[in-house]
Design an enzyme around this catalytic site. Structure first.
Site, mmCIF file in Angstrom:
data_model
loop_
_atom_site.group_PDB
_atom_site.id
_atom_site.type_symbol
_atom_site.label_atom_id
_atom_site.label_comp_id
_atom_site.label_asym_id
_atom_site.label_seq_id
_atom_site.Cartn_x
_atom_site.Cartn_y
_atom_site.Cartn_z
ATOM 1 N N GLU B 52 -39.694 -58.886 -99.947
ATOM 2 C CA GLU B 52 -40.429 -59.533 -98.854
ATOM 3 C C GLU B 52 -39.667 -59.534 -97.537
ATOM 4 O O GLU B 52 -40.258 -59.529 -96.458
ATOM 5 C CB GLU B 52 -40.804 -60.964 -99.231
ATOM 6 C CG GLU B 52 -41.891 -61.056 -100.298
ATOM 7 C CD GLU B 52 -41.344 -61.035 -101.709
ATOM 8 O OE1 GLU B 52 -40.139 -60.739 -101.887
ATOM 9 O OE2 GLU B 52 -42.111 -61.308 -102.647
ATOM 10 N N PHE B 114 -44.815 -73.946 -110.964
ATOM 11 C CA PHE B 114 -44.214 -72.610 -111.035
ATOM 12 C C PHE B 114 -44.370 -71.900 -109.687
ATOM 13 O O PHE B 114 -45.456 -71.859 -109.111
ATOM 14 C CB PHE B 114 -44.875 -71.791 -112.142
ATOM 15 C CG PHE B 114 -44.359 -70.385 -112.217
ATOM 16 C CD1 PHE B 114 -43.030 -70.139 -112.526
ATOM 17 C CD2 PHE B 114 -45.184 -69.318 -111.937
ATOM 18 C CE1 PHE B 114 -42.532 -68.836 -112.564
ATOM 19 C CE2 PHE B 114 -44.697 -68.018 -111.984
ATOM 20 C CZ PHE B 114 -43.369 -67.780 -112.291
ATOM 21 N N GLN B 115 -43.291 -71.335 -109.197
ATOM 22 C CA GLN B 115 -43.243 -70.646 -107.900
ATOM 23 C C GLN B 115 -43.714 -71.529 -106.748
ATOM 24 O O GLN B 115 -44.314 -71.056 -105.791
ATOM 25 C CB GLN B 115 -44.017 -69.331 -107.939
ATOM 26 C CG GLN B 115 -43.361 -68.307 -108.890
ATOM 27 C CD GLN B 115 -43.835 -66.883 -108.669
ATOM 28 O OE1 GLN B 115 -44.987 -66.665 -108.309
ATOM 29 N NE2 GLN B 115 -42.945 -65.935 -108.889
ATOM 30 N N LYS B 164 -53.789 -71.656 -103.488
ATOM 31 C CA LYS B 164 -54.659 -70.731 -104.209
ATOM 32 C C LYS B 164 -56.090 -71.273 -104.328
ATOM 33 O O LYS B 164 -57.058 -70.503 -104.234
ATOM 34 C CB LYS B 164 -54.081 -70.471 -105.600
ATOM 35 C CG LYS B 164 -54.641 -69.220 -106.242
ATOM 36 C CD LYS B 164 -53.892 -68.844 -107.510
ATOM 37 C CE LYS B 164 -54.475 -67.584 -108.122
ATOM 38 N NZ LYS B 164 -53.818 -67.244 -109.396
ATOM 39 N N MET B 482 -17.449 -53.775 -87.901
ATOM 40 C CA MET B 482 -17.249 -54.805 -86.880
ATOM 41 C C MET B 482 -16.376 -55.936 -87.432
ATOM 42 O O MET B 482 -15.535 -56.482 -86.721
ATOM 43 C CB MET B 482 -18.597 -55.340 -86.401
ATOM 44 C CG MET B 482 -18.534 -56.176 -85.130
ATOM 45 S SD MET B 482 -17.874 -55.261 -83.720
ATOM 46 C CE MET B 482 -19.368 -54.685 -82.923
#
Lengths: 190, 584
Positions: B52, B114-115, B164, B482
């Site tokens: 993502e 969940f999630q 949802k 760097m």
């Protein structure tokens, strides 16, 4: 809330060495913020202060216009003039913020706070507490044979003074609402 | 007649009505209804990324190269938390982006489902604004508002969290024109008094400099055209931040190079010694100012910014102008012309002579080698061989990024995509994917370091799947260059964790994904190898083995002023004092 104390010489919102060219005299300002009364709006305002290292001395919030869906947040904050200007600019750019007014600079204003002070004691100390409460026009809202709960409304400095006087007389607990403030005169600021 | 739809249908319809043609994303349980609707239509193309974070950077690349908002869809919980880096990156660099995240059903929120994650809570400080939609009836309006907020005022990322059950429930669809208009309408037109003050300063300036930033690119091509008019008409020197490269052409007569920590010697000295500074759409970032109490001590400063909180944040300015920078430049130009288009030509000419003296330092010079490829040389050759092409450049973060800014020339805006404010390693590869999606026929090159590039290397599959011929030009020094440079200058050459061990064989890695892999380690072979990369019709992983210990110069050390800039030869230990060492 002294945890967010701004170090002298460092700008408020940065760990970097950014000295303020406009002097570093700290000032206390009362800001009035009109916001949409929506979920998370207070978190946005508080998150802005903690995330950028600004100081909150007092904060109150409540819905003030049910139909217009608006809440009013009153914040007392301290900082150098440049920091105060930054705070106002940062608040103004939050999407649910409609208006920010600095009541400290925009003309005369009244600030009030309500405090509940529980004082426990007997004998002469109890009498003295009652006498001082009358001087401050504090109301007794609860009493037992060994205690009073006083209700006091006034400017924060008056509340501070009352609590300090009461301390040797047996202050057990203090609850304060934080400051609500409004501009004097017949108009709402724009 | 209002149409009733499910929440998922409303999402797709709202995106279509907002002109979205591409959405970057990754499916999951909490966005399945939306993915089901995506499947049943052909107007919006879904680009399946492999992580993502890459979706957000790809959307940034898409947005930055087109001027349109980038659009992302992720699932709840880990999908949303993986998007946080890209949201923060877009916030820092003012990139318009709309992220839609799935959420567990409203009745499960707060149950540690969940999630589940508190997505609006987590993303509150890294978005311009975000919303949790609890009622399908509010969904269309919220999405329209999200696009409004992302693209108006100072652009930025927004997030809409959609549970949802809200995706399944039905409600009436409100098209954009019927949706409640947000009160969020930032001021875009400058105050005439401020414009007058700016014009008067331009007329009397003896040592002027234009200091421009990403705001001009964000404002659009009209702002860039107006800037070119203003610079051309006044003949004043112009420098730009990393984010603003391309707004004024690098081949332009008045161009004095990028400014800041690794900017040109002449640009930084001009900033230090100028008497009038005209800051257009930049924000006095610490990479630009160096030590703030020694920043441009004698200048009269004009600052145009659409965000009032940028003004006087780091540096006090004398003429603040809150406006869209394009509109403000047009106002300045119009009033200045109306008053006779006067400049203080004599002193300005003398100023240009001074700038020419600084330029003689040749601050981007480097010691050449015919044994090893110097990274600067690699970029000079890349520039020479790709200059005529319809070219877009993205970068990762580090030495290679600064060298790319120094050695590549940008003639047009929206051609340079880099992570400026947040400095996100792993940005460039997915950003190049977003750019290539938006410009399928163009040459898109990600100038990378091997360490940064590995951070999002999983996107090789995305490029293969969508046949994106992105060119990954990796300057491989087997170091975190760097970091290594700072350890050399600041930490007694103790190279703590700053080398890249166990690197893959990049050529084999390329071939395993069906890409072309090219390795080059000799300056003599470099041109042919770069040509081979350009001419290959598919994606290329170019492993350019460069000098391992090259430092990026010139450099303003932390805690120092513009006129204390180090050129290559001066760099010694102790150049950065104890106070500077605590700075980033």
């Amino acid at each position: 809330m002294n945890a967010l104390h701004i170090k002298k010489g460092a700008s408020s919102h940065s760990a970097y060495d950014l000295r303020n060219p406009l002097g570093d005299q700290r000032e206390t300002h009362t800001l009035c913020v009109l916001v949409d009364n929506e979920a998370g709006v207070l978190a946005r305002v508080i998150g802005l202060f903690s995330g950028r290292g600004y100081n909150i001395e007092s904060l109150t919030v409540a819905e003030t216009d049910h139909l217009g869906h608006r809440s009013r947040i009153t914040i007392v904050t301290t900082g150098t003039p440049a920091v105060i200007e930054q705070i106002k600019a940062q608040l103004s750019r939050l999407v649910p913020v409609h208006q920010v007014n600095d009541l400290t600079v925009e003309g005369p204003a009244v600030s009030r706070e309500l405090a509940l002070i529980k004082v426990a004691g007997t004998g002469e100390r109890r009498v003295e507490a009652m006498r001082l409460a009358e001087v401050f026009r504090a109301k007794v809202v609860d009493t037992t044979l060994e205690s009073f709960v006083f209700e006091l409304t006034g400017a924060p400095t008056k509340v501070d003074a009352f609590i300090e006087l009461m301390r040797p007389l047996g202050v057990v607990e203090v609850a304060r609402t934080g400051v609500a403030a409004i501009a004097r005169g017949g108009f709402a600021p724009d | 007649m209002t149409r009733h739809m499910t929440g998922a249908q409303i999402v797709i319809q709202a995106l279509k009505d907002q002109g979205v043609d591409t959405i970057f994303g990754y499916p999951g349980g909490a966005v399945l209804p939306i993915y089901d609707e995506l499947f049943q239509q052909n107007d919006i193309r879904h680009i399946l990324v492999r992580h993502e974070q890459a979706a957000t950077h790809a959307a940034e690349g898409y947005a930055r190269s087109t001027g349109k908002p980038g659009c992302v869809i992720v699932t709840s919980g880990p999908g949303a938390t993986n998007a946080v880096t890209g949201l923060t990156d877009a916030l820092m660099d003012s990139i318009p982006m709309v992220v839609l995240s799935g959420q567990v059903p409203t009745f499960m929120i707060g149950n540690d489902a969940f999630q589940e994650a508190d997505t609006v809570g987590i993303t509150r400080p890294c978005t311009k604004h975000n919303w949790l939609v609890k009622d399908t009836a509010d969904l269309a309006t919220t999405i329209h508002q999200a696009f409004h907020v992302a693209t108006h005022g100072r652009p930025g990322p927004v997030l809409v969290d959609i549970p949802k059950d809200v995706q399944f429930a039905t409600a009436a669809y409100l098209p954009p024109e019927k949706a409640r208009v947000s009160h969020y309408q930032p001021k875009t037109k400058a105050d005439p008094e401020a414009i007058l003050a700016a014009v008067e300063a331009i007329e009397r300036a003896e040592r002027p400099v234009f200091y421009t930033g990403g705001g001009i690119v964000n404002s659009g091509t009209a702002a860039c055209a107006a800037l070119r008019d203003l610079v051309g008409a006044t003949g004043f020197p112009i420098t730009s931040t990393l984010m603003g490269l391309g707004a004024y052409p690098a081949s332009g007569e008045a161009w004095i190079g990028m400014l800041g920590m690794h900017g040109s010697y002449e640009a930084n000295w001009a900033m230090h010694d100028c008497d009038v500074m005209i800051c257009l759409g930049a924000r006095f970032d610490d990479r630009i100012t160096g030590r703030t109490d020694a920043f441009s001590p004698h200048s009269y400063r004009i600052h145009v910014d659409i965000d009032p909180s940028s003004i006087n944040k780091n540096i006090h300015v004398h003429v603040p102008i809150v406006a869209d920078v394009g509109s403000a430049i047009e106002d300045i130009l119009a009033l200045w012309r109306e008053r006779g288009a006067r400049t203080n030509a004599g002193p300005v000419q003398k100023w240009w002579k001074q700038i020419a003296l600084w330029r003689e330092k040749d601050c981007f010079g480097f010691r050449r080698s015919d044994q090893v490829i110097k990274p600067q040389y690699a970029l000079q050759r890349l520039e020479a061989l790709t200059k005529g092409h319809d070219r877009y450049i993205t970068t990762e973060v580090g030495q290679h990024q600064m060298w790319a800014a120094q050695y590549l020339g940008f003639e047009e805006p929206n051609r340079w995509m880099t992570s400026g404010g947040l400095g996100t390693m792993g940005y460039g590869f997915p950003a190049s994917i977003g750019v290539q999606i938006a410009h399928p026929e163009s040459l898109v090159i990600n100038v990378a370091g091997e360490a940064s590039w590995l951070m999002n290397m999983q996107e090789m599959g995305t490029a293969t799947q969508f046949r994106l011929p992105v060119k990954q030009f990796i300057l491989n020094n087997e170091r975190l260059g760097m970091v290594r440079q700072w350890q050399e200058l600041l930490h007694g050459e103790r190279y703590s964790a700053s080398w890249s061990e166990s690197l893959p064989d990049f050529v084999k890695l390329a071939e395993s994904f069906g890409w072309k892999g090219i390795r080059c380690d000799s300056p003599a072979d470099l041109d042919a190898a770069i040509r081979e990369m350009i001419e290959h019709p598919g994606p290329v992983l170019f492993d350019c083995l460069v000098e391992k210990h090259e430092n990026c110069f010139p450099m303003i050390p932390s805690g120092k002023a513009h006129n204390e800039m180090l050129l290559g030869e001066d760099a010694t230990q102790g150049a950065i004092g104890a106070a500077g060492a605590v700075l980033v």
